[in-house]
Design a protein around this motif. Structure first.
Motif, PDB file in Angstrom:
ATOM      1  N   ARG A   1       1.073  -0.955  -0.248  1.00 24.94           N
ATOM      2  CA  ARG A   1      -0.070  -0.150  -0.091  1.00 24.94           C
ATOM      3  C   ARG A   1       1.027   1.157   0.084  1.00 24.94           C
ATOM      4  O   ARG A   1       1.399   1.013   0.820  1.00 24.94           O
TER       5      ARG A   1
ATOM      6  N   GLY B   1       0.667  -1.652   5.556  1.00 22.23           N
ATOM      7  CA  GLY B   1      -0.332  -3.055   4.587  1.00 22.23           C
ATOM      8  C   GLY B   1       0.047  -3.096   3.245  1.00 22.23           C
ATOM      9  O   GLY B   1       0.693  -2.165   3.023  1.00 22.23           O
TER      10      GLY B   1
ATOM     11  N   MET C   1      -3.474 -12.181   5.138  1.00 20.12           N
ATOM     12  CA  MET C   1      -2.446 -12.281   3.543  1.00 20.12           C
ATOM     13  C   MET C   1      -1.592 -13.037   4.032  1.00 20.12           C
ATOM     14  O   MET C   1      -0.088 -12.611   4.254  1.00 20.12           O
TER      15      MET C   1
ATOM     16  N   VAL D   1       2.870 -16.387  12.653  1.00 23.69           N
ATOM     17  CA  VAL D   1       4.575 -15.629  13.054  1.00 23.69           C
ATOM     18  C   VAL D   1       4.839 -14.331  12.722  1.00 23.69           C
ATOM     19  O   VAL D   1       4.982 -14.572  11.869  1.00 23.69           O
TER      20      VAL D   1
ATOM     21  N   GLU E   1       9.596  -6.973  11.291  1.00 25.37           N
ATOM     22  CA  GLU E   1      10.980  -7.819  10.895  1.00 25.37           C
ATOM     23  C   GLU E   1      12.536  -7.377  10.508  1.00 25.37           C
ATOM     24  O   GLU E   1      13.414  -7.314  10.208  1.00 25.37           O
TER      25      GLU E   1
ATOM     26  N   GLY F   1       3.686  -2.680  11.492  1.00 23.63           N
ATOM     27  CA  GLY F   1       3.208  -3.815  11.541  1.00 23.63           C
ATOM     28  C   GLY F   1       4.252  -4.991  11.123  1.00 23.63           C
ATOM     29  O   GLY F   1       5.250  -5.546  11.673  1.00 23.63           O
ATOM     30  N   VAL F   2       3.958  -6.238  10.697  1.00 23.92           N
ATOM     31  CA  VAL F   2       5.012  -7.359  10.502  1.00 23.92           C
ATOM     32  C   VAL F   2       5.571  -7.207   9.530  1.00 23.92           C
ATOM     33  O   VAL F   2       7.572  -7.690   9.695  1.00 23.92           O
ATOM     34  N   ILE F   3       6.130  -6.635   8.288  1.00 27.68           N
ATOM     35  CA  ILE F   3       7.008  -5.836   7.420  1.00 27.68           C
ATOM     36  C   ILE F   3       8.014  -4.989   8.348  1.00 27.68           C
ATOM     37  O   ILE F   3       9.364  -5.322   8.468  1.00 27.68           O
TER      38      ILE F   3
ATOM     39  N   GLU G   1       4.111   4.604  14.376  1.00 21.48           N
ATOM     40  CA  GLU G   1       2.744   3.144  14.455  1.00 21.48           C
ATOM     41  C   GLU G   1       1.511   4.686  14.246  1.00 21.48           C
ATOM     42  O   GLU G   1       1.796   5.778  15.051  1.00 21.48           O
ATOM     43  N   ALA G   2       0.734   4.362  13.079  1.00 18.39           N
ATOM     44  CA  ALA G   2      -0.285   5.133  13.083  1.00 18.39           C
ATOM     45  C   ALA G   2      -1.321   5.227  14.660  1.00 18.39           C
ATOM     46  O   ALA G   2      -2.035   6.051  15.497  1.00 18.39           O
ATOM     47  N   MET G   3      -1.613   3.600  14.943  1.00 18.04           N
ATOM     48  CA  MET G   3      -2.645   3.507  15.748  1.00 18.04           C
ATOM     49  C   MET G   3      -1.744   3.881  17.177  1.00 18.04           C
ATOM     50  O   MET G   3      -0.424   3.679  17.542  1.00 18.04           O
TER      51      MET G   3
HETATM   52  P1  NAI Z   1       1.184  -4.651   8.000  1.00 22.76           P
HETATM   53  O1  NAI Z   1      -0.551  -4.435   8.212  1.00 22.76           O
HETATM   54  O2  NAI Z   1       0.814  -5.978   9.167  1.00 22.76           O
HETATM   55  O3  NAI Z   1       0.753  -3.180   8.884  1.00 22.76           O
HETATM   56  C1  NAI Z   1       1.033  -2.178   8.455  1.00 22.76           C
HETATM   57  C2  NAI Z   1       1.412  -1.138   9.966  1.00 22.76           C
HETATM   58  O4  NAI Z   1       1.200   0.052   9.694  1.00 22.76           O
HETATM   59  C3  NAI Z   1      -0.518  -1.150  10.488  1.00 22.76           C
HETATM   60  O5  NAI Z   1       0.389  -1.289  12.776  1.00 22.76           O
HETATM   61  C4  NAI Z   1      -1.196  -0.152  10.205  1.00 22.76           C
HETATM   62  O6  NAI Z   1      -1.613   0.312  11.468  1.00 22.76           O
HETATM   63  C5  NAI Z   1       0.190   1.454  10.180  1.00 22.76           C
HETATM   64  N1  NAI Z   1       0.106   2.304   9.357  1.00 22.76           N
HETATM   65  C6  NAI Z   1      -1.155   2.308   8.091  1.00 22.76           C
HETATM   66  N2  NAI Z   1      -1.281   3.630   7.669  1.00 22.76           N
HETATM   67  C7  NAI Z   1       0.038   4.296   8.103  1.00 22.76           C
HETATM   68  C8  NAI Z   1       0.677   5.166   8.642  1.00 22.76           C
HETATM   69  N3  NAI Z   1       0.066   6.185   7.366  1.00 22.76           N
HETATM   70  N4  NAI Z   1       1.050   6.081   9.119  1.00 22.76           N
HETATM   71  C9  NAI Z   1       1.722   5.230  10.203  1.00 22.76           C
HETATM   72  N5  NAI Z   1       1.296   3.788  10.386  1.00 22.76           N
HETATM   73  C10 NAI Z   1       0.481   3.371   9.119  1.00 22.76           C
HETATM   74  O7  NAI Z   1       1.677  -4.729   6.954  1.00 22.76           O
HETATM   75  P2  NAI Z   1       2.265  -4.834   6.382  1.00 22.76           P
HETATM   76  O8  NAI Z   1       3.618  -4.604   7.493  1.00 22.76           O
HETATM   77  O9  NAI Z   1       2.635  -3.560   5.710  1.00 22.76           O
HETATM   78  O10 NAI Z   1       2.540  -6.038   5.850  1.00 22.76           O
HETATM   79  C11 NAI Z   1       2.036  -5.736   5.194  1.00 22.76           C
HETATM   80  C12 NAI Z   1       1.008  -8.136   5.448  1.00 22.76           C
HETATM   81  O11 NAI Z   1       2.267  -9.091   5.088  1.00 22.76           O
HETATM   82  C13 NAI Z   1       1.094  -8.385   6.635  1.00 22.76           C
HETATM   83  O12 NAI Z   1      -0.321  -8.143   7.036  1.00 22.76           O
HETATM   84  C14 NAI Z   1       1.253 -10.472   6.960  1.00 22.76           C
HETATM   85  O13 NAI Z   1      -0.157 -10.014   5.759  1.00 22.76           O
HETATM   86  C15 NAI Z   1       2.511 -10.227   5.603  1.00 22.76           C
HETATM   87  N6  NAI Z   1       3.538  -9.947   6.453  1.00 22.76           N
HETATM   88  C16 NAI Z   1       3.981 -11.598   6.918  1.00 22.76           C
HETATM   89  C17 NAI Z   1       4.582 -11.522   7.744  1.00 22.76           C
HETATM   90  C18 NAI Z   1       4.960 -13.029   8.512  1.00 22.76           C
HETATM   91  O14 NAI Z   1       3.823 -14.279   7.968  1.00 22.76           O
HETATM   92  N7  NAI Z   1       5.615 -12.964   9.759  1.00 22.76           N
HETATM   93  C19 NAI Z   1       5.648 -10.676   6.684  1.00 22.76           C
HETATM   94  C20 NAI Z   1       5.410  -9.563   6.875  1.00 22.76           C
HETATM   95  C21 NAI Z   1       4.635  -9.365   5.988  1.00 22.76           C
END
Ligand code: NAI
Ligand code: FAD
Length: 486
Positions: free
Chosen positions: A161, A285, A332, A370, A200, A195-197, A216-218
């Motif tokens: 995103r 995200g 996802m 995980v 990590e 978040g997760v990425i 982090e926004a939340m």
């Molecule tokens: P995420 O949904 O885990 O985290 C995104 C974070 O960004 C959230 O905490 C959200 O509140 C924050 N956010 C959103 N807009 C914002 C803003 N404008 N300003 C500040 N914070 C904001 O998404 P992420 O980390 O991009 O990962 C995407 C997906 O990829 C994960 O949800 C997961 O499904 C998958 N993934 C899984 C992994 C695993 O299984 N170990 C590792 C990496 C990714």
């Protein structure tokens, strides 16, 4: 000449390539269309997971953790290394070799199973052929072809995103692809999204020497995770790993220049703040890849989150068109995508064989999560806050890694395992873990949930000694207030 198949799969990530292999195993004539190209411009199967997701991130997490262990943890074992150094380009090239081996491996699996691999972008075409089969247009540069199949599986995945009016150049402002390919640890690294990425990637680059600030926004931290686990994780990530994590912020401006990125934001008290970093990772995200599929022309229903609408069996509103993985509802995650791919392949094979019996759908309530930080975080089922919100009466049993012999021997004593069980029936409703190698241990909890086990079932199973799995055993005993080693 138009190629005709039983099944055409669009997308060769873990959802699509697994679906294609399973279809072929079941005797169906199958093609898989995928448009991914690696940085050398070559077709590369495996989707996000293999190219820029699960596999490369875990390779870098492992390399950086090894460095961290030698630099900071092995001295407690009496092992010291002088002149320790890290060569980031070697680390990156190791990661690339792993990715290349795995993506080539998918091509070999396709060959072995006689899946026809077609490179290009797939798009559903309005007109069906005279037998009512679907026509899929495949565009590869200026070459176009049409393939036909009675069944179509869409597995087009997701993409990062973006933040409005912020260009990801993967030089200064990075998404996951850029974050996994840095040539050196930036001195100051900013990350938007805890978040997760975000976590990590923060772990990788912090261990290699970057000063890391996460915005982090939340207002809370890791809100999808059990609150007690999230609290423990934040304490360890800030105090021991040295991450600066600010929650409840609101980004107002991001200004990238050639070498520095300036982020202006309001902190949780609404005060204006400014952060200057050398690199900025945006991990806020992912969005489903549902555009460019010809959805409008064929009337494929997409929801307001850009996900292809499906029922519990991954059936779309179009006859014989299915969708799986990140492009549909649910977590996802690669393993969720693959299991949906298998389920859909088996349903299609059954239909072709004229079987009426409906197969079970993938159980989205028993998908393990995980997060590969150190310590790792893993869970399955309901969190304590979810149970409280829904008014379910539950019992909790918890046991710390500190009291486990194997964890002590490893020198990895942070964290705990918590089991939540129904207060009346004792059925396990959720298992939450933070600690060493919990990515491996969560499977036992998944089996327990899938088989509707009670906490007593786990408590009465013999666990090897000394092993980390004894923490799960003791947590199960603790549900009935009879943990032995605490
Ligand atoms: P995420 O949904 O885990 O985290 C995104 C974070 O960004 C959230 O905490 C959200 O509140 C924050 N956010 C959103 N807009 C914002 C803003 N404008 N300003 C500040 N914070 C904001 O998404 P992420 O980390 O991009 O990962 C995407 C997906 O990829 C994960 O949800 C997961 O499904 C998958 N993934 C899984 C992994 C695993 O299984 N170990 C590792 C990496 C990714
Ligand atoms: P994808 O893997 O995204 O694959 C979709 C494929 O379809 C791509 O190759 C794409 O190019 C292709 N495509 C799209 N549109 C078209 C079209 N019209 N025509 C032809 N081809 C098309 N998940 C985990 O479970 N564990 C992890 O440890 C993990 N780590 C991750 C780390 C990172 C940095 C990221 C970004 C993600 C991670 N994930 C992890 C999530 C995981 O990668 C995804 O859930 C998974 O890849 C989804 O699989 P998919 O098959 O649905 O889609």
């Amino acid at each position: 000449m138009t190629q005709i198949f039983d099944v055409v799969v669009i997308g060769a990530g873990p959802g699509g390539y697994v679906a294609a292999i399973r279809c072929a195993q079941l005797g169906l004539k199958t093609a898989c269309i995928d448009e991914w190209k690696n940085p050398k411009g070559k077709a590369s199967l495996g989707g996000t997971c293999l190219n820029v997701g699960c596999i490369p991130s875990k390779a870098l997490l492992e390399s950086s953790e090894n460095y961290e262990r030698v630099a900071h943890k092995y001295s407690a074992h009496g092992i010291t290394v002088e002149g320790l150094s890290v060569d980031v380009p070697v680390m990156i090239s190791r990661k690339e070799k792993i990715v290349e081996a795995f993506t080539r491996g998918i091509a070999m699996l396709f060959k072995k199973n006689k899946v026809t691999s077609i490179h290009g972008r797939g798009r559903l075409v309005k007109e069906k052929n005279s037998e009512g089969s679907w026509r899929v247009n495949v565009q590869n540069g200026d070459k176009e072809e049409i393939v036909e199949a009675k069944y179509v599986i869409i597995a087009t995945g997701s993409a990062p995103r973006q933040l409005p009016s912020l260009l990801i150049d993967n030089k200064c402002v990075l998404d996951n692809e850029g974050a996994l390919a840095l040539a050196e640890a930036p001195k100051r690294l900013g990350i938007i999204g805890a978040g997760v990425i975000g976590l990590e990637m923060a772990s990788v680059w912090r261990r290699l020497g970057s000063e890391v600030t996460i915005l982090e926004a939340m207002p809370g931290f890791l809100s999808a995770v059990d609150e007690q686990v999230a609290k423990e994780a934040k304490k360890i990530f800030t105090r021991e790993l040295g991450l600066e994590i600010q929650t409840g912020i609101n980004i107002t401006k991001i200004k990238p220049t050639e070498n520095i990125v300036t982020v202006e934001y309001l902190d949780s008290e609404n005060k204006e703040q400014k952060l200057e970093v050398d690199k900025l990772i945006v991990s806020v995200g992912r969005v489903p890849n549902s555009a460019n599929l010809g959805a409008d022309s064929v009337g494929l229903q997409i929801d307001d989150g850009d996900r292809i609408q499906v029922d519990t069996h991954c059936r779309t509103n179009l006859l014989n068109v299915y969708a799986v993985g990140d492009v549909v509802r649910g977590p996802m995650l690669a393993h969720k995508a693959s299991e949906e791919g298998v389920a859909v392949a088996e349903e299609i094979a059954g239909k072709i064989a004229g079987q009426e019996k409906e197969l079970p759908a993938v159980n989205l309530d028993a998908i393990p999560w995980v997060i590969y930080t150190s310590p790792e975080i893993a869970w399955v089922g309901k969190t304590e806050q979810e149970l409280k919100m829904s008014g379910v009466k539950y019992k909790a049993g918890q046991f710390p890694f500190m009291a486990n012999g194997r964890a002590r021997a490893l020198g990895e004593t942070n964290g705990f395992i918590k089991i939540l069980a129904d207060a009346d029936t004792d059925r396990i409703l959720g298992v939450h873990m933070i600690g060493p190698y919990v990515s491996e241990m969560i499977s036992e909890a998944v089996v327990a949930i899938e088989f509707a086990a009670s906490s007593e079932d786990l408590a009465r199973i013999v666990h090897a000694h000394p092993s980390l799995s004894e923490v799960l055993h003791e947590a199960a005993l603790a549900v009935d207030k009879r943990a032995l080693h605490i």
